[in-house]
Scaffold this active site. Structure first.
Site, mmCIF file in Angstrom:
data_model
loop_
_atom_site.group_PDB
_atom_site.id
_atom_site.type_symbol
_atom_site.label_atom_id
_atom_site.label_comp_id
_atom_site.label_asym_id
_atom_site.label_seq_id
_atom_site.Cartn_x
_atom_site.Cartn_y
_atom_site.Cartn_z
ATOM 1 N N HIS A 213 80.831 -1.309 -9.430
ATOM 2 C CA HIS A 213 81.927 -1.891 -8.702
ATOM 3 C C HIS A 213 81.668 -3.202 -8.258
ATOM 4 O O HIS A 213 82.584 -4.006 -8.115
ATOM 5 C CB HIS A 213 82.563 -0.906 -7.669
ATOM 6 C CG HIS A 213 83.206 0.257 -8.338
ATOM 7 N ND1 HIS A 213 84.455 0.711 -7.854
ATOM 8 C CD2 HIS A 213 82.790 1.158 -9.216
ATOM 9 C CE1 HIS A 213 84.618 1.910 -8.378
ATOM 10 N NE2 HIS A 213 83.858 2.025 -9.263
ATOM 11 N N ASP A 242 90.155 10.021 -17.963
ATOM 12 C CA ASP A 242 89.143 10.653 -17.609
ATOM 13 C C ASP A 242 89.351 12.217 -17.519
ATOM 14 O O ASP A 242 88.437 13.194 -17.922
ATOM 15 C CB ASP A 242 88.439 10.248 -16.217
ATOM 16 C CG ASP A 242 87.583 9.213 -16.224
ATOM 17 O OD1 ASP A 242 87.185 8.638 -17.367
ATOM 18 O OD2 ASP A 242 87.269 8.558 -15.202
ATOM 19 N N GLU A 285 62.708 22.522 -23.736
ATOM 20 C CA GLU A 285 64.012 22.443 -23.747
ATOM 21 C C GLU A 285 64.341 21.354 -24.735
ATOM 22 O O GLU A 285 63.695 20.200 -24.759
ATOM 23 C CB GLU A 285 64.869 22.066 -22.433
ATOM 24 C CG GLU A 285 64.785 23.438 -21.476
ATOM 25 C CD GLU A 285 65.743 24.355 -21.823
ATOM 26 O OE1 GLU A 285 65.517 25.242 -22.728
ATOM 27 O OE2 GLU A 285 66.745 24.618 -21.223
#
Lengths: 413, 184
Positions: A213, A242, A285
């Site tokens: 920001h 969003d 993973e």
């Protein structure tokens, strides 16, 4: 931040003493956002959503889990069979890790394509990389907790990486384990840290958003916002965009949770840990596979570890490795091709990492590793020799083509 | 969303009410969905299947002689089983209901007069009253005495004196035979 007035007297009273409503108004409602963000810009907030889901499901799982070598595996089965909705909490958490990484990888590649790491967003980029590294540590320690065969041997292999450090490697490994092998002390501390680190990630995400920001969002054109006509308020335009992404993500994620819950899992991890027998095929993973492939491709213990960590550390230097002044790959015909080759190389490394290190996989892995590290010097060279396409004058300009230059500014922007 | 300033150019009041409807409908579905999604989390804290499976306990009473008491565990709580003497039964029956803070006749509290079965937790603040062992203080009424705040129970487990508001709870139980009882 100050100076905002609210009609509601209670809100105004509170806001004069703690400016939560002003900050919210300033950074989530009015917040001027480039009007041309595409759907690749959804993945930051989606990663944030996954973080919340992971913390929530993790806290409730921790209420039923026992970090002890004799009880851990059984307590996970207890969660699956006895705890109300325990299966849902575990599957949501287990697959949530994968979807968290999916979101973060897309988010990182988005930044790589549109040059979001370039000035003035270097610190924003670094904070993102630190979040990513913390996530990797958290995910790795979480994988240890079910105390299955791959939990145990994955932990053993990865902690042994530190033994490659000259002179002090052995001492460091012993310190990490709290003993002379992966054992109860290791499991206990991994649980404590696995619970702690997500809150560290929250704090880092907060800094990431503050930095965002401050410099404001990059955009698909990669050019700076020239004025109010280039932006729209965050709410309702990007809150809705969003939320639409959230709907799609939840459908895919919950689809896996409910219908393919063990899709990402190696069956070997449903065998309780046995410190005397290594499973024939160990793989991490999927989100660690490319780095695992790099590790195995270097035929030297220390060299492999350096290459693996270097593969991530090098991203911290990207703002200076990339010598081009143009941010977005849209206007960089050669870099755009290099970018896609890099994406394919990462996927290829992931595949190689999932295969046993024998036969053609060894030379292929080495070639892909070299290609991975060639990306960075090539990026520097291309930035020097490439002739970028002409940049539009402003974000609004291509949209308002043919109309008068004096476009009506967006209200509220 | 009634604030028209966020509407694109050309929005009409009709559009505004349509948008309001969509906003409220979407919000309502979202709130209901989030509420439903919370339930698995809340319910996961309720007793799990293995805890519920332990919700009954069988006790063999054959070795408990008259005048003796045993304590067994049921759902993690102590259950007092006292083989009462004739004198104790008599004392419990002789009390006038009007004298009791929580009036209840003795025969409502037992299935067989000689076997008094109670949850051994003081109804005041959850301590375990004394009175099971021969050497324990049993209070003025020959039943139980809570060491925490001095509540006194009689030979039927009824509160007689002290801060506890209610009699000791009688759990659900059934006699499987003359010498065997299942609690829960």
């Amino acid at each position: 931040m100050s100076g905002h007035t609210f009609d509601n007297k209670v809100i105004q009273w509170l806001d004069d003493r703690l400016p939560i409503f002003s900050v919210l108004q300033h950074s989530a409602v009015e917040y001027p956002t480039p009007r041309n963000l595409n759907y690749w810009w959804n993945f930051g907030s989606l990663a944030g959503l996954m973080l919340v889901i992971m913390v929530l499901s993790g806290v409730f799982l921790a209420m039923a889990y026992t970090p002890n070598v004799n009880l851990a595996f059984g307590s996970v089965e207890h969660i699956m069979r006895d705890v109300n909705y325990g299966w849902l909490l575990r599957y949501a958490h287990m697959n949530g890790a994968s979807f968290f990484f999916v979101c973060v990888y897309i988010h990182i590649f988005r930044g790589l394509y549109y040059g979001s790491y370039k000035a003035p967003r270097e610190v924003l980029w670094w904070l993102g990389l630190i979040i990513y590294l913390t996530m990797m540590g958290t995910a790795f320690m979480g994988y240890c907790l079910p105390w299955g065969q791959l939990s145990f041997w994955g932990t053993t292999v990865i902690t042994n990486l530190f033994s490659a450090i000259p002179l002090v490697g052995g001492a460091i490994t012993t310190w990490l384990w709290g003993g002379f092998s992966v054992d109860n002390a290791t499991l206990n501390r991994f649980f404590a840290l696995h619970y702690l680190l997500p809150f560290v990630i929250f704090a880092l995400v907060f800094l990431h958003v503050v930095a965002l920001h401050t410099t404001k969002s990059n955009n698909p054109l990669g050019i700076d916002v020239k004025g109010p006509q280039d932006t729209i308020p965050f709410h309702p335009y990007y809150t809705i965009k969003d939320l639409f992404g959230v709907g799609i993500l939840l459908m895919v994620y919950l689809g896996v949770v409910f219908f393919l819950p063990n899709f990402f899992v190696e069956p070997t991890n449903y065998i309780p840990a046995n410190p005397l027998v290594t499973p024939p095929h160990i793989v991490p993973e999927w989100y660690f596979l490319p780095f695992y492939a790099i590790l195995r491709s270097v035929p030297d213990k220390l060299g492999g570890v350096i290459a693996m960590f270097g593969a991530i550390i090098v991203f911290f230097f990207l703002p200076w490795i990339d010598s081009s002044k143009v941010r977005s790959a849209r206007f960089r015909p050669i870099y755009k091709q290099l970018f896609w080759i890099f994406v394919i190389d990462c996927i290829l490394l992931g595949y190689i990492g999932s295969q046993p290190p024998e036969g053609t996989m060894v030379p292929l892995g080495r070639a892909a590793t070299v290609a991975y590290f060639l990306f960075f010097p090539l990026m520097w060279v291309i930035g020097k020799v490439e002739k970028p396409k002409p940049l539009p004058q402003s974000i609004a300009a291509p949209v308002l083509k043919g109309k008068s230059a004096a476009a009506k500014p967006m209200e509220k922007a | 969303m009634s604030d028209l300033s966020t509407h694109p150019q050309g929005a009409t009041p009709d559009d505004a009410s349509r948008r309001d409807f969509l906003l409220y409908a979407t919000t309502a579905v979202g709130v209901v969905g989030a509420g439903l999604a919370l339930w698995p989390f809340i319910h996961s804290m309720n007793p799990s299947a293995d805890t519920l499976a332990l919700s009954s306990t069988e006790v063999d009473l054959s070795s408990v002689a008259e005048g003796q008491a045993i304590t067994v565990t049921w759902r993690g709580k102590p259950v007092f089983i006292r083989h009462r003497t004739a004198a104790e039964i008599e004392a419990a029956k002789a009390v006038k209901l009007g004298d009791l803070p929580d009036p209840q006749a003795d025969d409502q509290r037992v299935k067989k007069a000689e076997w008094l079965i109670l949850v051994g937790i003081c109804t005041h603040l959850g301590c375990i009253p004394l009175g099971q062992k021969p050497a324990d203080p049993k209070g003025e009424f020959g039943g139980w005495f809570c060491p925490c705040h001095g509540s006194q129970y009689d030979t039927s487990g009824r509160i007689r004196k002290g801060p506890a508001p209610r009699n000791l709870e009688v759990p659900a139980y059934s006699f499987l035979s003359d010498t065997s009882v299942r609690i829960g």
